[in-house]
Motif scaffolding. Structure first.
Motif, mmCIF file in Angstrom:
data_model
loop_
_atom_site.group_PDB
_atom_site.id
_atom_site.type_symbol
_atom_site.label_atom_id
_atom_site.label_comp_id
_atom_site.label_asym_id
_atom_site.label_seq_id
_atom_site.Cartn_x
_atom_site.Cartn_y
_atom_site.Cartn_z
ATOM 1 N N LEU A 60 7.347 -5.151 3.134
ATOM 2 C CA LEU A 60 8.605 -5.575 2.393
ATOM 3 C C LEU A 60 9.577 -6.114 3.219
ATOM 4 N N GLN A 61 9.844 -5.410 4.327
ATOM 5 C CA GLN A 61 10.915 -5.897 5.107
ATOM 6 C C GLN A 61 10.858 -7.233 5.979
ATOM 7 N N ARG A 62 9.549 -7.171 6.322
ATOM 8 C CA ARG A 62 9.035 -8.697 7.131
ATOM 9 C C ARG A 62 9.249 -9.619 6.058
ATOM 10 N N LEU A 63 8.685 -9.555 4.986
ATOM 11 C CA LEU A 63 8.593 -10.601 3.880
ATOM 12 C C LEU A 63 9.922 -11.120 3.404
ATOM 13 N N TRP A 64 10.996 -9.785 3.100
ATOM 14 C CA TRP A 64 11.998 -10.141 2.669
ATOM 15 C C TRP A 64 13.129 -9.501 3.324
ATOM 16 N N PRO A 65 13.566 -9.834 4.563
ATOM 17 C CA PRO A 65 14.628 -9.108 5.595
ATOM 18 C C PRO A 65 15.776 -8.995 4.798
ATOM 19 N N LYS A 66 16.218 -9.730 4.063
ATOM 20 C CA LYS A 66 17.593 -9.686 3.398
ATOM 21 C C LYS A 66 17.603 -8.410 2.359
ATOM 22 N N ASP A 114 6.614 3.609 -6.296
ATOM 23 C CA ASP A 114 6.934 4.281 -4.957
ATOM 24 C C ASP A 114 8.094 3.434 -4.512
ATOM 25 N N PHE A 115 8.477 2.313 -4.664
ATOM 26 C CA PHE A 115 9.369 1.362 -3.932
ATOM 27 C C PHE A 115 10.157 0.634 -5.095
ATOM 28 N N LEU A 116 11.458 0.136 -5.011
ATOM 29 C CA LEU A 116 12.095 -0.803 -5.804
ATOM 30 C C LEU A 116 12.607 -1.727 -4.815
ATOM 31 N N LEU A 117 11.972 -2.947 -4.768
ATOM 32 C CA LEU A 117 12.577 -4.070 -3.960
ATOM 33 C C LEU A 117 13.409 -4.821 -4.704
ATOM 34 N N VAL A 118 14.860 -5.045 -4.350
ATOM 35 C CA VAL A 118 15.693 -5.767 -4.933
ATOM 36 C C VAL A 118 16.132 -7.126 -4.011
ATOM 37 N N VAL A 119 15.575 -7.980 -4.497
ATOM 38 C CA VAL A 119 15.774 -9.619 -3.931
ATOM 39 C C VAL A 119 16.637 -10.586 -4.714
ATOM 40 N N ARG A 120 17.551 -10.953 -4.154
ATOM 41 C CA ARG A 120 18.558 -11.966 -4.653
ATOM 42 C C ARG A 120 18.984 -11.250 -6.137
ATOM 43 N N GLY A 121 19.354 -9.897 -6.224
ATOM 44 C CA GLY A 121 20.049 -9.427 -7.287
ATOM 45 C C GLY A 121 18.798 -9.056 -8.480
ATOM 46 N N VAL A 157 -1.583 -6.594 -10.173
ATOM 47 C CA VAL A 157 -2.208 -5.798 -9.595
ATOM 48 C C VAL A 157 -3.095 -6.623 -8.450
ATOM 49 N N ILE A 158 -2.721 -6.276 -7.140
ATOM 50 C CA ILE A 158 -3.255 -6.853 -6.007
ATOM 51 C C ILE A 158 -4.128 -5.802 -5.056
ATOM 52 N N VAL A 159 -4.690 -6.575 -3.893
ATOM 53 C CA VAL A 159 -5.301 -5.957 -3.123
ATOM 54 C C VAL A 159 -4.695 -6.234 -2.044
ATOM 55 N N TRP A 160 -3.815 -5.317 -1.315
ATOM 56 C CA TRP A 160 -3.159 -5.690 -0.002
ATOM 57 C C TRP A 160 -3.625 -4.684 1.119
ATOM 58 N N SER A 161 -4.379 -5.112 1.918
ATOM 59 C CA SER A 161 -4.783 -4.322 3.143
ATOM 60 C C SER A 161 -4.251 -4.525 4.458
ATOM 61 N N GLY A 162 -3.126 -5.391 4.410
ATOM 62 C CA GLY A 162 -2.316 -5.478 5.833
ATOM 63 C C GLY A 162 -1.636 -6.704 5.940
ATOM 64 N N PRO A 163 -1.214 -7.193 7.098
ATOM 65 C CA PRO A 163 -0.433 -8.647 7.120
ATOM 66 C C PRO A 163 -1.310 -9.760 6.850
ATOM 67 N N ILE A 164 -2.565 -9.732 6.754
ATOM 68 C CA ILE A 164 -3.364 -11.033 6.590
ATOM 69 C C ILE A 164 -3.191 -11.088 5.008
ATOM 70 N N ASP A 165 -2.840 -10.114 4.324
ATOM 71 C CA ASP A 165 -2.757 -10.163 2.641
ATOM 72 C C ASP A 165 -1.289 -10.478 2.426
ATOM 73 N N ASP A 166 -0.309 -10.837 3.387
ATOM 74 C CA ASP A 166 1.100 -11.108 3.107
ATOM 75 C C ASP A 166 1.379 -12.078 1.963
ATOM 76 N N PRO A 167 0.572 -13.302 2.173
ATOM 77 C CA PRO A 167 0.768 -14.351 1.197
ATOM 78 C C PRO A 167 0.490 -14.009 -0.282
ATOM 79 N N ILE A 168 -0.439 -13.125 -0.594
ATOM 80 C CA ILE A 168 -0.863 -12.616 -1.761
ATOM 81 C C ILE A 168 0.226 -11.710 -2.105
ATOM 82 N N LEU A 169 0.893 -10.921 -1.457
ATOM 83 C CA LEU A 169 2.072 -10.159 -2.055
ATOM 84 C C LEU A 169 3.307 -10.742 -2.161
ATOM 85 N N LEU A 170 3.400 -11.940 -1.116
ATOM 86 C CA LEU A 170 4.785 -12.818 -1.472
ATOM 87 C C LEU A 170 4.693 -13.608 -2.703
#
Length: 167
Positions: A51-57, A72-79, A140-153
């Motif tokens: 999350l920090q890598r994909l949305w640094p701000k 588990d997490f709340l991600l706030v991007v651009r408000g 609902v997605i399968v994320w197993s590591g940095p290789i799946d970052d585009p899916i999460l993004l």
């Protein structure tokens, strides 16, 4: 004077074990078994880094207390906020989402967006459950590591765009 760290180190070797729990409940990894707890703790740390890598701000809030009705997490991007729930399976079988209904009920009332991250397995039954409760406000997605970052993004950005007031 006895060094307590040395004493704690020698205690198991000497055979004198205290009965009961040795660490407070707040420091104990959450989960149902020790293997799953270790996997869940490691997975949460990897998700946090992603999350920090994909949305640094962005701001990332962690829910340190174990509850079934909060993500588990709340991600706030651009408000705009997206809830992130992590689920860890120790086997690559089906993920039915049996632990999700309390969270889904709460998010349905609040109108929040949700991304459920699964470390492995087939999330088809969980996708059907989540779609029935939240419709297009959840993924609902399968994320197993940095290789799946585009899916999460893509999953998070689609929800952020959807929650935008502007078309």
């Amino acid at each position: 004077m006895i060094d307590t760290t040395l004493y704690r180190w020698l205690r198991p070797l000497l055979g004198r074990r205290r009965r009961g729990r040795r660490t407070p409940e707040t420091f104990r990894p959450r989960g149902t078994s020790s293997r799953v707890s270790r996997l869940a703790t490691r997975y949460d740390a990897e998700v946090d880094l992603a999350l920090q890598r994909l949305w640094p701000k962005a701001r990332v809030y962690h829910d340190r207390e174990f509850t079934r009705d909060r993500a588990d997490f709340l991600l706030v991007v651009r408000g705009r906020g997206v809830m992130i729930e992590t689920k860890v399976k120790s086997d690559p079988g089906l993920f039915r989402g049996s632990t999700l209904p309390p969270l889904l009920d709460r998010l349905q009332r609040d109108g929040r967006r949700l991304v459920v991250l699964l470390n492995q397995g087939d999330p088809t039954p969980a996708r059907e459950l989540v779609a029935a409760k939240l419709g297009d406000k959840a993924r609902v997605i399968v994320w197993s590591g940095p290789i799946d970052d585009p899916i999460l993004l893509e999953a998070v950005e689609s929800l952020l765009h959807q929650s935008s007031r502007h078309a």
